[in-house]
Design an enzyme around this catalytic site. Structure first.
Site, mmCIF file in Angstrom:
data_model
loop_
_atom_site.group_PDB
_atom_site.id
_atom_site.type_symbol
_atom_site.label_atom_id
_atom_site.label_comp_id
_atom_site.label_asym_id
_atom_site.label_seq_id
_atom_site.Cartn_x
_atom_site.Cartn_y
_atom_site.Cartn_z
ATOM 1 N N LYS A 12 0.828 -1.208 0.000
ATOM 2 C CA LYS A 12 0.000 0.000 0.000
ATOM 3 C C LYS A 12 0.868 1.266 0.000
ATOM 4 O O LYS A 12 2.081 1.195 0.247
ATOM 5 C CB LYS A 12 -0.931 -0.043 1.219
ATOM 6 C CG LYS A 12 -1.916 -1.236 1.197
ATOM 7 C CD LYS A 12 -2.827 -1.209 2.418
ATOM 8 C CE LYS A 12 -3.782 -2.393 2.426
ATOM 9 N NZ LYS A 12 -4.711 -2.340 3.601
ATOM 10 N N TYR A 52 -12.178 -2.981 -3.185
ATOM 11 C CA TYR A 52 -12.720 -3.054 -1.821
ATOM 12 C C TYR A 52 -14.254 -3.081 -1.829
ATOM 13 O O TYR A 52 -14.878 -2.514 -0.922
ATOM 14 C CB TYR A 52 -12.208 -1.873 -0.999
ATOM 15 C CG TYR A 52 -10.793 -2.052 -0.479
ATOM 16 C CD1 TYR A 52 -10.441 -3.178 0.278
ATOM 17 C CD2 TYR A 52 -9.804 -1.092 -0.709
ATOM 18 C CE1 TYR A 52 -9.150 -3.350 0.766
ATOM 19 C CE2 TYR A 52 -8.502 -1.256 -0.217
ATOM 20 C CZ TYR A 52 -8.193 -2.382 0.522
ATOM 21 O OH TYR A 52 -6.920 -2.551 1.012
ATOM 22 N N TYR A 60 -15.671 3.382 7.603
ATOM 23 C CA TYR A 60 -14.275 3.708 7.314
ATOM 24 C C TYR A 60 -13.973 3.748 5.823
ATOM 25 O O TYR A 60 -12.848 4.054 5.435
ATOM 26 C CB TYR A 60 -13.343 2.694 8.001
ATOM 27 C CG TYR A 60 -13.620 1.261 7.607
ATOM 28 C CD1 TYR A 60 -14.409 0.444 8.415
ATOM 29 C CD2 TYR A 60 -13.130 0.736 6.423
ATOM 30 C CE1 TYR A 60 -14.699 -0.867 8.056
ATOM 31 C CE2 TYR A 60 -13.417 -0.577 6.053
ATOM 32 C CZ TYR A 60 -14.194 -1.370 6.866
ATOM 33 O OH TYR A 60 -14.476 -2.647 6.492
ATOM 34 N N ARG A 88 -1.260 -14.390 3.987
ATOM 35 C CA ARG A 88 -2.046 -13.770 5.067
ATOM 36 C C ARG A 88 -1.321 -13.904 6.409
ATOM 37 O O ARG A 88 -1.281 -12.976 7.205
ATOM 38 C CB ARG A 88 -3.443 -14.414 5.165
ATOM 39 C CG ARG A 88 -4.333 -14.221 3.956
ATOM 40 C CD ARG A 88 -5.073 -12.923 3.906
ATOM 41 N NE ARG A 88 -5.993 -12.706 4.998
ATOM 42 C CZ ARG A 88 -6.782 -11.625 5.078
ATOM 43 N NH1 ARG A 88 -6.753 -10.687 4.120
ATOM 44 N NH2 ARG A 88 -7.580 -11.465 6.087
ATOM 45 N N THR A 94 -4.964 -7.652 10.698
ATOM 46 C CA THR A 94 -5.313 -6.390 10.029
ATOM 47 C C THR A 94 -4.811 -5.168 10.798
ATOM 48 O O THR A 94 -4.194 -4.273 10.210
ATOM 49 C CB THR A 94 -6.849 -6.297 9.882
ATOM 50 O OG1 THR A 94 -7.307 -7.440 9.164
ATOM 51 C CG2 THR A 94 -7.246 -5.021 9.162
ATOM 52 N N ARG A 105 3.071 -6.719 9.345
ATOM 53 C CA ARG A 105 2.355 -5.665 10.077
ATOM 54 C C ARG A 105 2.862 -5.541 11.510
ATOM 55 O O ARG A 105 2.911 -4.442 12.067
ATOM 56 C CB ARG A 105 0.854 -5.948 10.034
ATOM 57 C CG ARG A 105 0.244 -5.677 8.645
ATOM 58 C CD ARG A 105 -1.110 -6.334 8.521
ATOM 59 N NE ARG A 105 -1.850 -5.907 7.326
ATOM 60 C CZ ARG A 105 -2.969 -6.498 6.903
ATOM 61 N NH1 ARG A 105 -3.448 -7.540 7.562
ATOM 62 N NH2 ARG A 105 -3.591 -6.068 5.819
ATOM 63 N N ASN A 115 -1.809 -0.078 7.065
ATOM 64 C CA ASN A 115 -1.256 -1.345 7.541
ATOM 65 C C ASN A 115 -0.418 -2.069 6.486
ATOM 66 O O ASN A 115 -0.312 -3.292 6.490
ATOM 67 C CB ASN A 115 -2.378 -2.234 8.084
ATOM 68 C CG ASN A 115 -3.403 -2.546 7.010
ATOM 69 O OD1 ASN A 115 -3.302 -2.088 5.881
ATOM 70 N ND2 ASN A 115 -4.393 -3.344 7.361
ATOM 71 N N HIS A 118 -1.889 -5.660 1.533
ATOM 72 C CA HIS A 118 -3.169 -6.341 1.312
ATOM 73 C C HIS A 118 -2.876 -7.722 0.747
ATOM 74 O O HIS A 118 -1.931 -7.876 -0.029
ATOM 75 C CB HIS A 118 -4.023 -5.575 0.279
ATOM 76 C CG HIS A 118 -5.138 -6.421 -0.272
ATOM 77 N ND1 HIS A 118 -6.359 -6.545 0.365
ATOM 78 C CD2 HIS A 118 -5.201 -7.245 -1.357
ATOM 79 C CE1 HIS A 118 -7.123 -7.385 -0.319
ATOM 80 N NE2 HIS A 118 -6.441 -7.837 -1.367
ATOM 81 N N GLU A 129 -9.647 -10.678 -7.652
ATOM 82 C CA GLU A 129 -8.691 -9.576 -7.548
ATOM 83 C C GLU A 129 -7.610 -9.660 -8.632
ATOM 84 O O GLU A 129 -7.205 -8.642 -9.199
ATOM 85 C CB GLU A 129 -8.071 -9.573 -6.145
ATOM 86 C CG GLU A 129 -9.105 -9.206 -5.078
ATOM 87 C CD GLU A 129 -8.613 -9.403 -3.642
ATOM 88 O OE1 GLU A 129 -7.424 -9.730 -3.436
ATOM 89 O OE2 GLU A 129 -9.424 -9.210 -2.715
HETATM 90 O O1 CDP Z 1 -6.698 -6.202 4.852
HETATM 91 P P1 CDP Z 1 -7.459 -7.220 5.658
HETATM 92 O O2 CDP Z 1 -8.108 -8.292 4.827
HETATM 93 O O3 CDP Z 1 -6.606 -7.780 6.774
HETATM 94 O O4 CDP Z 1 -8.617 -6.414 6.429
HETATM 95 P P2 CDP Z 1 -10.123 -6.062 6.027
HETATM 96 O O5 CDP Z 1 -10.967 -6.240 7.245
HETATM 97 O O6 CDP Z 1 -10.532 -6.796 4.776
HETATM 98 O O7 CDP Z 1 -10.075 -4.502 5.713
HETATM 99 C C1 CDP Z 1 -9.530 -4.010 4.520
HETATM 100 C C2 CDP Z 1 -8.684 -2.799 4.832
HETATM 101 O O8 CDP Z 1 -9.513 -1.740 5.262
HETATM 102 C C3 CDP Z 1 -7.688 -3.003 5.978
HETATM 103 O O9 CDP Z 1 -6.504 -3.653 5.548
HETATM 104 C C4 CDP Z 1 -7.450 -1.582 6.437
HETATM 105 O O10 CDP Z 1 -6.487 -0.912 5.604
HETATM 106 C C5 CDP Z 1 -8.824 -0.923 6.184
HETATM 107 N N1 CDP Z 1 -9.656 -0.818 7.395
HETATM 108 C C6 CDP Z 1 -9.820 0.439 7.977
HETATM 109 O O11 CDP Z 1 -9.282 1.414 7.484
HETATM 110 N N2 CDP Z 1 -10.600 0.568 9.090
HETATM 111 C C7 CDP Z 1 -11.210 -0.499 9.629
HETATM 112 N N3 CDP Z 1 -11.977 -0.339 10.715
HETATM 113 C C8 CDP Z 1 -11.060 -1.764 9.042
HETATM 114 C C9 CDP Z 1 -10.271 -1.902 7.928
HETATM 115 MG MG MG Z 2 -9.704 -8.208 3.518
#
Ligand code: CDP
Ligand code: MG
Length: 145
Positions: A12, A52, A60, A88, A94, A105, A115, A118, A129
């Site tokens: 990112k 996304y 968010y 992962r 996350t 992370r 973070n 992705h 994707e």
């Molecule tokens: O990336 P990952 O699959 O671990 O997490 P996700 O739950 O699919 O969320 C996607 C992305 O959204 C995260 O990697 C964060 O960058 C962002 N996010 C955020 O900004 N605020 C949150 N409360 C949850 C996720």
């Molecule tokens: Mg995700």
């Protein structure tokens, strides 16, 4: 290779800004994953929304879109045995603050949104994707098959 998978990974904009591209790719390569495709680009809101899609509408989402479109990122397809779960686990939880030390992370961040990385979370999202980010790769595979 049995259980060979491909997964879509993003470094990112925070990872690029912080000069962590080499460090992060090095971790995937050291683990034995192969970089199958790679590209640096700055994305627009349309691709952010498509990537996304499941997050659009969450409280968010706008901040996430602003972040992911804020500067260049590195998109890549990694390939290897059980690549989806391996990447992962290598990335960590996350929220960087909850991520184990030893994960990307957990070693390089404290934030939840910014973070660093992705990775696809299932074979279905990996296929979706990879199709979004590297449509040529799917066409090449179809030609080779
Ligand atoms: O990336 P990952 O699959 O671990 O997490 P996700 O739950 O699919 O969320 C996607 C992305 O959204 C995260 O990697 C964060 O960058 C962002 N996010 C955020 O900004 N605020 C949150 N409360 C949850 C996720
Ligand atoms: Mg995700």
């Amino acid at each position: 290779m049995t259980d060979k998978q491909r997964t879509l990974v993003l470094l990112k904009p925070d990872a690029v800004e912080r000069h962590l591209i080499g460090e992060i790719i090095g971790r995937y390569e050291s683990r034995g994953l192969k970089v199958r495709a790679i590209q640096m680009r700055t994305i627009d809101a349309d691709l952010a929304r498509a990537h996304y899609a499941e997050h659009v509408g969450r409280e968010y989402y706008q901040d996430l879109e602003d972040f992911i479109t804020s500067g260049p990122l590195v998109a890549m397809v990694l390939e290897g045995r059980k690549a989806i779960q391996v990447v992962r686990a290598t990335n960590g939880k996350t929220d960087c603050a909850d991520a184990e030390p030893g994960t990307i992370r957990g070693d390089f961040g404290t934030q939840k949104r910014r973070n660093l990385v992705h990775a696809s979370d299932s074979p279905e999202s990996a296929a979706r994707e990879i199709g979004l980010w590297f449509p040529d790769l799917l066409e090449q595979d179809a030609e080779a098959a």
